[in-house]
Design an enzyme around this catalytic site. Structure first.
Site, PDB file in Angstrom:
ATOM      1  N   LEU A 171       0.954  -1.112  -0.002  1.00  0.00           N
ATOM      2  CA  LEU A 171       0.093  -0.076  -0.073  1.00  0.00           C
ATOM      3  C   LEU A 171       0.690   1.359  -0.038  1.00  0.00           C
ATOM      4  CD1 LEU A 171      -2.658   1.249   0.159  1.00  0.00           C
ATOM      5  CD2 LEU A 171      -3.160   0.523   2.425  1.00  0.00           C
ATOM      6  N   HIS A 172       1.601   1.454  -0.961  1.00  0.00           N
ATOM      7  CA  HIS A 172       2.511   2.651  -0.993  1.00  0.00           C
ATOM      8  C   HIS A 172       2.219   3.565  -2.228  1.00  0.00           C
ATOM      9  CE1 HIS A 172       5.879  -0.274   0.533  1.00  0.00           C
ATOM     10  NE2 HIS A 172       4.895   0.044   1.493  1.00  0.00           N
ATOM     11  N   ALA A 173       2.973   4.430  -2.296  1.00  0.00           N
ATOM     12  CA  ALA A 173       2.828   5.372  -3.503  1.00  0.00           C
ATOM     13  C   ALA A 173       1.386   5.366  -4.355  1.00  0.00           C
ATOM     14  CB  ALA A 173       3.739   4.757  -4.547  1.00  0.00           C
TER      15      ALA A 173
ATOM     16  N   PRO B 171      -1.135   3.549  -5.058  1.00  0.00           N
ATOM     17  CA  PRO B 171      -2.470   3.016  -4.508  1.00  0.00           C
ATOM     18  C   PRO B 171      -2.624   3.929  -3.326  1.00  0.00           C
ATOM     19  CG  PRO B 171      -0.699   1.333  -5.090  1.00  0.00           C
ATOM     20  CD  PRO B 171       0.045   2.596  -5.403  1.00  0.00           C
TER      21      PRO B 171
END
Lengths: 593, 96
Positions: free
Chosen positions: B15-17, B19
């Site tokens: 769940l990075h960047a 998203p």
């Protein structure tokens, strides 16, 4: 100047990000060194500090929206989007709450509190190994510094307020910094980090500010006020040049500027020899933005559009729609000239983080390019659909990378036909006569090019890989770089084989690769009978000048002679001497020894 | 109204960047409060900083808690962003 104070000349090599040569005084830009001074505050001052914070958030938001608008208009919405991420950080409820809670508890000035909270987040995120997370850190630093600057009232720290013309030296420049460069004052810039597809590099190119990035230690090597040469054409930075060097570069600069002026004249002249033999001069591009430079330098088409850059530096694959938009834009802007789109060439030294491609012992010989695409028809077809749809808007040619035999070419063709059928069924229009070519960069393909030529509409010789595969030289390994010889007899013979085989089947044969930009080999390549040379846009004018100054009959004789020689060294020497003899003014101008 | 939903992160890079940014932008459209819980960590779903600090990797199980008038819709939409039609490439498809 006193001899003792003369500083030693230092030459640094980096990545050319934006073309041009500038000479000027260094200005070290420390984007990240805003350190507020700590001050205790009284209880009654707390509301005032909070009020200050709120108004700075509003002010900063206005600034960011303005930059976003400016960048979106000038460089496209895609680049403007970076700044929407900045807004998320600026207005982050958790960040705001934490700042205010700490302010009330610690009773210190808002600047120091904000600085502490910001650093806490940066520290935690810096420990993450994930590259996307690191990208977010630079966003957070960028917007955090903007807030801090506004809190401290440190106006005039930005690059928009330079008092005199300077060459900017920095560890890195954020998109915000770059957007603020006013062309008059920032002559050029050089940074420690960054790649040629970074946003900073792209912006430099469109602002036409010569730049070199990825120098690693330029900030250590340079002091404020040092004389600096930034050669954005070759990715070289020279610190405190000697008199001789300075003179040479002043000459180079004059020549470059002069050439840029002369371009307009040369731009509309055809690329043909004195005796009327035409050879197409096309350009290699990586991004849709490069088209401006292609048009400016007078290319007749695009001989190689490397699509993998659409897929890099992101964590999802580009959708059909996104690819379509990019291809369509290039096709429309180049119309009526042609655009050769090379399908996805991943693997080797280019990895896509969103694809689960396992690490390999020999990536250049591994699961890459056409091999990968044939194994992933879902990805291949999406790209086909986007390219085909875009072909309705201009003249597009399709090209497969790393074909090693006719089988792969036929297999890819079957998937293409399937895709065309699907589009016809949906009544989506595309160019029914779209040409499909093969990139010849594997020795087996060069040797069997007579067979492939019966299937393909055109060839383009990819010399970077052809040299690496034929001479068994890993082009990323510096220890054996000296063996990387474009003029090796094996290479010239393979090129000749491909050209002759292609011509026997009546198809055109081009060459796209660094070798095409080597001006000492232009006459040889011309003489071998190539129909097209595709090079970086900036190399086009010089090559065109050479072509326009020689006779094809002479070039052919030279090629015939050279093809029988035994070493690359011998060939290189012979070619250079012939060039000096036939086009002395260009050889002198370019300082070819 | 309080709605809880458990989701497994399927996106390859967690769940990075992008998203995360998409999630926060979507979360801010709802009036409901949004919480994200992972193990014993709990963060505000409307905060990009909070979400980045979670460092939720692929395969981690998280719970979305939405509280408010539009909680049901919020929980549906936000869990779809995380777990919806995301294939093995980490390609966020239909939902975004």
């Amino acid at each position: 100047m006193d001899k003792k104070t003369v500083k030693k000349q230092l030459q640094l090599k980096g990545i050319p990000a934006a073309p041009g040569i500038v000479i000027g005084k260094a200005f070290i830009f420390g984007g990240n060194d805003l350190v507020p001074i700590e001050r205790k505050i009284a209880d009654k001052d707390i509301p005032r500090e909070i009020e200050k914070y709120n108004s700075v958030i509003l002010k900063t938001k206005k600034e960011i929206l303005e930059i976003e608008k400016k960048i979106s208009e000038e460089l496209g919405v895609e680049h403007g989007k970076i700044f929407s991420a900045h807004l998320l950080v600026l207005e982050d409820p958790v960040l705001i709450e934490e700042v205010i809670a700490r302010l009330k508890k610690q009773k210190k000035n808002i600047e120091i509190i904000f600085h502490e909270v910001l650093n806490k987040y940066i520290d935690v995120l810096s420990e993450a190994k994930d590259e996307y997370l690191r990208d977010r850190i630079s966003d957070i630093i960028d917007v955090g510094n903007r807030i801090l600057r506004n809190l401290m009232g440190a106006e005039g720290k930005g690059l928009d307020s330079l008092s005199e013309e300077s060459v900017v030296i920095a560890y890195d420049l954020s998109p915000s910094d770059t957007a603020m460069m006013h062309r008059g004052k920032v002559l050029g810039f050089a940074t420690d980090i960054g790649g040629r597809t970074s946003h900073t590099a792209i912006m430099a190119k469109s602002l036409e500010i010569p730049a070199v990035v990825g120098l690693e230690n330029v900030t250590d090597a340079v002091q404020d006020g040092d004389t600096i040469i930034v050669d954005g054409n070759h990715g070289i930075v020279i610190v405190n040049p000697t008199k001789a060097f300075l003179a040479k570069y002043q000459k180079d600069k004059k020549k470059y500027d002069h050439m840029e002026e002369g371009l307009i004249e040369l731009k509309f002249l055809p690329s043909e020899t004195k005796d009327g033999k035409k050879i197409k001069l096309a350009a290699n591009i990586e991004l849709a933005e490069d088209v401006s430079s292609v048009l400016f330098h007078g290319a007749e088409g695009i001989g190689l559009y490397r699509t993998e850059y659409l897929f890099m530096n992101r964590n999802t694959l580009p959708s059909e729609e996104e690819q379509f938009k990019a291809y369509k834009l290039v096709a429309q802007r180049m119309k009526p000239s042609y655009v050769t789109i090379r399908t996805l060439d991943v693997g080797g030294d280019k990895f896509l983080s969103q694809l689960d491609v396992p690490r390999e012992m020999n990536p250049f010989l591994g699961w890459r390019a056409i091999r990968f695409c044939l194994a992933r028809p879902d990805i291949f077809k999406t790209q086909f659909r986007a390219i085909l749809r875009a072909s309705a808007f201009g003249k597009i040619r399709l090209m497969y990378p790393m074909i090693s035999g006719v089988g792969e070419f036929v297999q890819a063709g079957a998937i293409l036909e399937e895709t065309k059928k699907e589009l016809r069924k949906k009544q989506i229009s595309f160019d029914e006569n779209i040409e499909v070519g093969a990139m010849i960069e594997v020795p087996s393909a060069a040797l069997t090019s007579g067979i492939i030529a019966r299937e393909a509409d055109f060839f383009s010789i990819g010399t970077n890989d052809l040299i690496q595969y034929s001479l068994a030289i890993d082009r990323v390994n510096e220890k054996i770089a000296y063996l990387y010889e474009p003029a090796h007899p094996a290479i010239l013979n393979l090129i000749k084989t491909v050209i002759d085989n292609g011509h026997k089947e009546g198809i055109s044969v081009g060459l796209c690769g660094e070798m095409g930009s080597d001006i000492t080999l232009t006459i040889v390549l011309l003489g071998l009978g190539l129909d097209e040379l595709s090079v970086s846009p900036i190399a086009i004018p010089e090559i065109k000048k050479v072509i326009r100054s020689v006779n094809f009959s002479v070039a052919r004789q030279i090629a015939d002679e050279i093809i029988r020689m035994s070493t690359g060294e011998e060939i290189h020497k012979f070619a250079t001497n012939k060039m000096k003899e036939l086009v002395p003014e260009i050889a002198t101008e370019l300082g070819i020894e | 109204m309080v709605i809880k939903k458990e989701v497994t992160i399927k996106n390859k890079s967690g769940l990075h960047a992008r998203p995360a940014a998409l999630f926060v932008q979507a979360a801010n459209k709802f009036t409901s409060g949004i919480l994200i819980i992972k193990d014993d960590q709990q963060v505000n779903g409307k905060s990009i900083m909070g979400i980045l600090m979670l460092a939720a990797e692929k395969g981690s199980k998280i719970t979305i808690v939405a509280e408010g008038d539009d909680a049901l819709r919020a929980a549906e939409e936000l869990s779809a962003i995380l777990a919806g039609d995301i294939d093995t490439l980490g390609m966020t498809a239909k939902t975004v």
